[in-house]
Design a protein around this motif. Sequence first.
Motif, short mmCIF file in Angstrom:
data_model
loop_
_atom_site.label_atom_id
_atom_site.label_comp_id
_atom_site.label_asym_id
_atom_site.label_seq_id
_atom_site.Cartn_x
_atom_site.Cartn_y
_atom_site.Cartn_z
N LEU A 144 0.81 -1.22 0.00
CA LEU A 144 0.00 0.00 0.00
C LEU A 144 0.84 1.27 0.00
O LEU A 144 0.38 2.32 -0.47
N LYS A 145 2.05 1.21 0.52
CA LYS A 145 2.87 2.42 0.61
C LYS A 145 3.06 3.08 -0.76
O LYS A 145 2.80 4.29 -0.91
N PRO A 146 3.53 2.36 -1.80
CA PRO A 146 3.68 3.04 -3.09
C PRO A 146 2.35 3.42 -3.74
O PRO A 146 2.26 4.44 -4.43
N VAL A 147 1.33 2.61 -3.51
CA VAL A 147 0.04 2.89 -4.15
C VAL A 147 -0.59 4.14 -3.54
O VAL A 147 -1.11 5.01 -4.26
N VAL A 148 -0.56 4.26 -2.22
CA VAL A 148 -1.08 5.46 -1.57
C VAL A 148 -0.30 6.69 -2.02
O VAL A 148 -0.87 7.75 -2.32
N THR A 149 1.01 6.56 -2.10
CA THR A 149 1.85 7.68 -2.53
C THR A 149 1.45 8.14 -3.93
O THR A 149 1.34 9.34 -4.20
N ALA A 150 1.26 7.18 -4.84
CA ALA A 150 0.89 7.53 -6.22
C ALA A 150 -0.50 8.15 -6.29
O ALA A 150 -0.72 9.11 -7.03
N GLU A 151 -1.44 7.59 -5.52
CA GLU A 151 -2.81 8.13 -5.55
C GLU A 151 -2.85 9.57 -5.03
O GLU A 151 -3.61 10.39 -5.54
N VAL A 152 -2.05 9.87 -4.04
CA VAL A 152 -2.10 11.19 -3.41
C VAL A 152 -1.24 12.20 -4.14
O VAL A 152 -1.64 13.35 -4.35
N LEU A 153 -0.03 11.79 -4.57
CA LEU A 153 0.95 12.73 -5.12
C LEU A 153 1.11 12.63 -6.63
O LEU A 153 1.81 13.46 -7.21
N GLY A 154 0.50 11.65 -7.27
CA GLY A 154 0.60 11.53 -8.72
C GLY A 154 1.77 10.64 -9.14
O GLY A 154 2.60 10.24 -8.33
N ARG A 155 1.84 10.37 -10.46
CA ARG A 155 2.84 9.45 -10.98
C ARG A 155 4.00 10.13 -11.70
O ARG A 155 4.97 9.48 -12.05
N THR A 156 3.91 11.41 -11.95
CA THR A 156 5.05 12.12 -12.54
C THR A 156 6.16 12.23 -11.51
O THR A 156 5.93 12.66 -10.38
N GLY A 157 7.35 11.82 -11.89
CA GLY A 157 8.47 11.82 -10.95
C GLY A 157 8.28 10.83 -9.82
O GLY A 157 8.92 10.97 -8.76
N PHE A 158 7.44 9.81 -10.04
CA PHE A 158 7.09 8.92 -8.94
C PHE A 158 8.29 8.15 -8.41
O PHE A 158 8.41 7.91 -7.21
N GLY A 159 9.18 7.72 -9.30
CA GLY A 159 10.33 6.96 -8.84
C GLY A 159 11.15 7.72 -7.82
O GLY A 159 11.53 7.19 -6.77
N ALA A 160 11.43 8.99 -8.10
CA ALA A 160 12.21 9.81 -7.17
C ALA A 160 11.45 10.04 -5.87
O ALA A 160 12.02 9.99 -4.77
N ILE A 161 10.14 10.29 -5.98
CA ILE A 161 9.33 10.50 -4.77
C ILE A 161 9.30 9.23 -3.92
O ILE A 161 9.48 9.27 -2.70
#
Length: 427
Positions: free
Chosen positions: A353-370
């Motif tokens: 859930l950690k990466p999925v929540v991060t992507a849902e809240v903050l978006g997928r652009t630059g997701f690897g770095a985030i």
Amino acid sequence: MTQLAMRLGHWIDTFWQAIGLDFHGFSMRHPKLALELGVWCLAIGQTVGYACLYYIFAALLLTWDSALGWDKGLLTFAFMLAILTGAAMSPLAGRLVDHGRSRWLLSGGMWFGALALLALGFAQSYPVFLICWLVLGVAQGASLYEPCFAFLTRTTGENATRNITKVTLVAGFASTLAFPAGAFLANAYGWQVATWAFAAAAGLIGAPLLFAGATMIECCPQDTHTPEAKARNRDAVRTALRRPEFWLIFAAFPLIGLTEGLILTHIIPILTASGLSLAQAVFAAALFGPMQVVGRLAMMALAGRVSALGMATLSFVGILGAVLLLMVVEDIPQAAYAFALLFGASYGLISILKPVVTAEVLGRTGFGAIAGLMAVPFLISLAVSPQIGSWLERIGGYDLALYDSAATACLAMLALFALTVLLRLKR
């Protein structure tokens, strides 16, 4: 350096094509089948990777303790440093994921780990042993869950939760492979041969599977190493860092990781100190694995009906409830089994859930770095939680450790609750 890495990567691609394994071509001809096969390749590759790069330590710890004659604290210190090194590697790994270099990152990290294991088999002094584990930490940060899940989240979008769950369902058997294989090989041929066998598995099975899986999922990645793409990614990271949502996620998952790591590491002595026999404690702990599978299957069934943030909240509540149950085991021994069922089902969802929540809240652009930035405190919390548990036990016994775990879980829930409220206010 970038040009050298690019050239090396293209040589790797050419090598696979030269021996008749054209994963790019297969993906172009059969995109849906390639995506499905790619996920399963990653799943098996992660299973081999965790068995060889991570669980090998626990599998061979007693053998190293008796054969090498070093203090067990020194051995575990090397493993803790490996996890911290992996945490330090995470931001760079995340940027490589953003640049479309995941197939080289994941497979290269696994090959790097295989070389470290090969060298580890020759270690006869503690400094060499320590250096090998530092290199293994780099390999872990480049090839295991954190970069793999960041890659799947970035490339498979709304299907990321399902695909990550598939990977974890298979990779959950890594310890099942590592412990009996390590014990058999060490007893039959010695720990050096066991280490070299793990090195061979990582290099000859794990690395090719990770390369094939990542290539088939992202068969023709757009070159995101252009100035424009790098600028977009940098802007996305800077924007994320200015948002309170980033810092709430940044706090919530490491806090629950502290509770999770402390309980997992000390569960047997906690249960025996509460009056259970060793056999009863081992049986309760053995329920964690099956319940992880149950929890992940339940999450797959709820996908689309409950948000990732909602499922994360449920898992946090489950971990807190499990710790509270653990506090009453001395008075109600049966609570140990209820604890194991609830804790196993809940903690098995955190890494998904950690990466999925991060992507849902903050978006997928630059997701690897985030995601790489998010991984640093989470991995540090997992690395230091065993030592924190030992320190608390020495000060006030395991009762103090459990009170601390419950308080930390409450703080994690508070951060997640604040995130939920903030998101609703912004709608």
